[in-house]
Write an enzyme that holds these catalytic residues in place. Structure first.
Site, mmCIF file in Angstrom:
data_model
loop_
_atom_site.group_PDB
_atom_site.id
_atom_site.type_symbol
_atom_site.label_atom_id
_atom_site.label_comp_id
_atom_site.label_asym_id
_atom_site.label_seq_id
_atom_site.Cartn_x
_atom_site.Cartn_y
_atom_site.Cartn_z
ATOM 1 N N SER A 1 -4.913 -2.859 -5.544
ATOM 2 C CA SER A 1 -3.411 -2.525 -5.648
ATOM 3 C C SER A 1 -2.783 -2.327 -4.204
ATOM 4 C CB SER A 1 -3.206 -1.148 -6.321
ATOM 5 O OG SER A 1 -3.623 -1.534 -7.739
ATOM 6 N N ASN B 1 -6.334 -5.903 -14.816
ATOM 7 C CA ASN B 1 -7.157 -4.637 -14.678
ATOM 8 C C ASN B 1 -7.080 -3.987 -13.400
ATOM 9 O OD1 ASN B 1 -8.467 -5.230 -17.310
ATOM 10 N ND2 ASN B 1 -9.132 -7.121 -16.160
ATOM 11 N N TYR B 2 -6.562 -4.581 -12.271
ATOM 12 C CA TYR B 2 -6.858 -3.918 -11.253
ATOM 13 C C TYR B 2 -5.414 -3.636 -10.298
ATOM 14 C CZ TYR B 2 -11.711 -4.794 -11.123
ATOM 15 O OH TYR B 2 -13.075 -4.771 -11.437
ATOM 16 N N LEU B 3 -4.435 -4.294 -10.639
ATOM 17 C CA LEU B 3 -3.204 -4.120 -9.962
ATOM 18 C C LEU B 3 -2.119 -3.207 -10.555
ATOM 19 C CD1 LEU B 3 -2.642 -7.910 -8.956
ATOM 20 C CD2 LEU B 3 -3.685 -5.871 -7.736
#
Length: 762
Positions: free
Chosen positions: A592, A719-721
């Site tokens: 992120s 899933n990650y940002l």
DNA sequence: GTTTTAACTTAGTAATCTGCAG
DNA sequence: CTGCAGATTACTAAGTTAAAAC
């Protein structure tokens, strides 16, 4: 670096303890097969397990891997023994139903937990604006009848206010449910249910603090795979050249294989061996005695039959297709939703996985095994006591119906390949998934606040006199810097041989004190999750390098790099550094923060929208690269690239033509100076401009696609940002959110789209 | 303390859908 | 209208993590 870190004892392996060694010899045989012939797609092969250099290399090393595994230390040896034992048990228990049953079944069941019939404290509640007194009371009486009469709806004004409260508070504490200060609004408005339901803003409501996940849950149970339909008699199976009619169970399994004939893996030894073994289990005794060699089996007629079938399906008339579609839709309407706490929510996977042949990823020792058909008797249903329980299909029973509101799943079953549990859960757009996702990003933001401290500490720990602390610190450095996964230990022989940070082995890293113009370079080369290759060369700090040298001393290629470390130790340590901190939080955080920083760097205010989107994709790509999210280059990649190139050329021609026309128009105008010619110039100018824009757009698209050839953006985006970063960016630059997120993604990130303003900062 | 299990997230690919050029 | 490429969705395997069981 000498004797002062008490590492003299067990972490350096001293001589092998022979006896364990041989036991595993066979396994090596299998291993040698792995890495050999791979995915059907050569390109993919290159990408994933990459060049043959890697393969060979890893094959060789595996040969004597076990030899050393066991020699490592006494505790290691201990561990191995357990593994063996467990494996044996597993095998046994797969034949031994009762035992399994016990494991899964009664344990919890003994004391049906779940829904308290007494309301706790007010603040223990998930109190939504429309959880007004009435609905609360309903819940409280739930031993009896308290099924929500109607699906509630949201639309309130005051809630808006809370948006910001959240953000501010969260700065410090992560999302904590607010006190229930807001009064409840009863808003059974006039709008249609559907419309209202779409607007439900769960993120403006309070959350449960008591660990429960819901108060009420009702659903219709899963949809089972359609029963097997025997082949028509004209489609035959041949054994040893002669046609042979198979019993239905044997035939079904044979069809699984026949459908895969085009896949390369049906040629693999392990696959064939596993398949044949399981297939034989389904045969009648006559079949069993007759069919003894898979090589004599001819499935081609069956294969062709299925190909023809799918062809026929494609050729169906529009009406037929429409009918099927409608039927499907009906199924979704009936089974695809549940009611959880007054709201209708979409289920993620309401269909039970159909039987078939297991294909793990990478070199999986169990590939080809039969994934058995799941029956109602295998299914555990989870719902609230006071709900209308789902009915099992006529003549069948559920394995169990339980009422556990400490979990989020609606149904579960135990899968027969690995013995793991599979679940039916809600869609990502649901409250229960969304809250968790939001919370995940809040944890990552908390890490942002203390990451400097943590980094300082692990750098300090590189100098510790305790080996385990140094290892922990170096591992953490990798996790932080390279976004590696934690790396749990895995059972050998049960799964593909892949690793993460804590399970890295000596053979996976190479040290170069000098490389080109860089010093202290570490080369990583290993297979990670899904057998995706991680290959990277990075310069590290001198201290890290020296420590690595130390960790490698006196070890064999197949020994653990961090022999004093595992994920549990690491996570315990992290937990002490920050509440809720685990290894994977670093991946979220680094992904992120990278997006945010890249967006800042790459976005040019004056760029056109498409150019801005390219910048966004580039920022996204930086993250995907960091996280090593790869994909097979699309099969049609080259071709589609070429098509695009052709388009670009066409557009260029158009442009020069348009420019010529403009020129002509201009000179006309000069000559005549009349209004008409002036207008013509304007028109032509506009045309040129438009074509220029189009051309630019195409070129940008080409660049983007080229750069994206083997990188998958989806995984990190999903899933990650932190979606709020993207939303803020869109708002800031006037880019439509639909340019970044498709419909599904917008549904999943509705909370972020609603709450993030253009100045949001991760 | 170590191992095992349960629950849930993350992952890539296959199947299917959609919309647009021809 | 049709075929097909790219987009989307479905699917399910493979991870992580905390808790339970030994």
């Amino acid at each position: 670096m000498s004797g002062d870190y008490g590492h003299g004892d067990s972490q350096v392996n001293s001589g092998s303890k022979g006896s364990e060694t041989h036991k595993h010899k066979d396994k090596h045989k299998d291993k040698e097969h792995r890495h050999k012939d791979h995915k059907k797609d050569k390109e993919r092969e290159k990408l994933k397990h990459s060049n043959s250099e890697y393969k060979e290399h890893s094959e060789k090393k595996h040969k004597d891997r076990d030899k050393l595994k066991h020699s490592n230390s006494s505790s290691d040896k201990h561990r191995e023994k357990h593994k063996e034992k467990r494996k044996e048990e597993k095998i046994k228990s797969s034949h031994d139903k009762p035992k399994k049953e016990k494991e899964n079944g009664y344990v919890r069941d003994a004391s049906p937990p779940a829904i308290k019939s007494e309301p706790e404290e007010d603040n223990g509640f998930y109190a939504s604006p429309q959880h007004n007194k009435t609905s609360k009371r309903e819940y409280n009486n739930q031993e009896f009848e308290c099924k929500p009469k109607k699906v509630k709806v949201e639309h309130d004004r005051k809630a808006q206010k809370r948006k910001h409260e959240y953000e501010e508070d969260e700065e410090d504490e992560d999302i904590k449910p607010k006190k229930k200060t807001k009064d409840k609004r009863v808003t059974e408005g006039k709008k249609s249910k559907k419309e209202e339901e779409e607007k439900w803003k769960w993120w403006e409501e309070e959350r449960y603090t008591d660990g429960s996940k819901w108060r009420f849950l009702e659903h219709k149970g899963p949809v089972f795979a359609p029963p097997y339909e025997p082949l028509p008699d004209k489609v035959r199976f041949y054994y040893d050249g002669k046609p042979m009619k198979l019993s239905a169970p044997a035939e079904e399994v044979a069809t699984f294989f026949s459908k895969m004939l085009d896949h390369e893996y049906t040629t693999k030894d392990i696959f064939r061996k596993n398949f044949f073994k399981d297939w034989r289990k389904e045969m009648t005794s006559e079949e069993k005695s007759k069919i003894t060699d898979l090589n004599k089996c001819d499935f081609t007629e069956m294969n062709e039959y299925f190909k023809a079938q799918s062809e026929a399906r494609k050729q169906m008339s529009k009406e037929e297709k429409q009918k099927i579609k409608e039927e499907n839709e009906r199924l979704v309407q009936e089974y695809g939703f549940c009611i959880m706490d007054n709201h209708k929510e979409r289920i993620g996977n309401f269909r039970i996985e159909p039987p078939g042949l297991f294909r793990g990823r990478g070199d999986h020792p169990k590939m080809g095994m039969l994934k058995r058909r799941i029956r109602p008797e295998d299914i555990i249903i989870n719902c609230s006591k006071d709900s209308k329980h789902p009915k099992p299909p006529p003549g069948t029973k559920w394995k169990e119906v339980r009422h556990d509101n400490k979990v989020t799943w609606l149904a579960s079953w135990t899968e027969n390949i690995q013995g793991s549990i599979k679940y039916i859960m809600l869609n990502p757009s649901s409250r229960i998934k969304g809250e968790k996702d939001w919370q995940k990003y809040e944890t990552a933001r908390r890490l942002k606040k203390c990451v400097d401290r943590i980094r300082t500490q692990y750098r300090d720990d590189w100098k510790s006199k305790e080996m385990r602390i140094r290892q922990r610190a170096v591992a953490l450095y990798f996790i932080d810097k390279l976004a590696l996964r934690a790396g749990n230990e895995k059972e050998e022989g049960e799964t593909a041989d892949t690793v993460g940070c804590c399970s890295l082995r000596v053979e996976h890293v190479k040290l170069y004190p000098k490389m080109d113009d860089q010093e202290y370079v570490v080369e990583f080369d290993f297979l990670g999750k899904d057998s995706i290759r991680y290959y990277n060369k990075i310069p590290v700090e001198k201290r890290v390098f020296k420590n690595l040298q130390l960790f490698l001393e006196n070890k064999q290629p197949e020994d653990d790099l961090f022999d004093r470390l595992n994920t549990s130790i690491l996570n315990k340590h992290l937990q002490e550094l920050m509440d809720g901190l685990t290894a994977k939080v670093f991946r979220t955080y680094n992904a992120s923060i990278t997006l945010q920083q890249q967006l800042k760097e790459l976005t040019c205010p004056d760029d056109s929208i498409p150019a801005k989107i390219l910048s966004y994709n580039r920022a996204n790509r930086a993250v995907a690269i960091l996280c090593n999210h790869q994909r097979a280059p699309p099969k049609t990649f080259e071709k589609s690239m070429q098509n695009l190139q052709t388009k670009i050329e066409e557009k260029q021609n158009q442009l020069s033509a348009a420019r010529k026309q403009l020129k002509v128009a201009k000179s006309d105008h000069k000559a005549s100076h009349d209004d008409k010619s002036k207008k013509a110039v304007e028109v032509k100018r506009k045309a040129v401009q438009r074509i220029e824009e189009q051309l630019m757009k195409l070129q940008v698209q080409a660049t983007d696609r080229e750069e994206n050839k083997q990188i998958a953006l989806g995984t990190s985006k999903l899933n990650y940002l932190d979606p709020r970063i993207s939303v803020a960016w869109c708002k800031k630059w006037g880019v439509g959110i639909e340019k970044i997120y498709n419909k599904t993604q917008r549904e999943k990130f509705a909370w972020a789209i609603d709450m993030a303003e253009k100045d949001y900062e991760f």
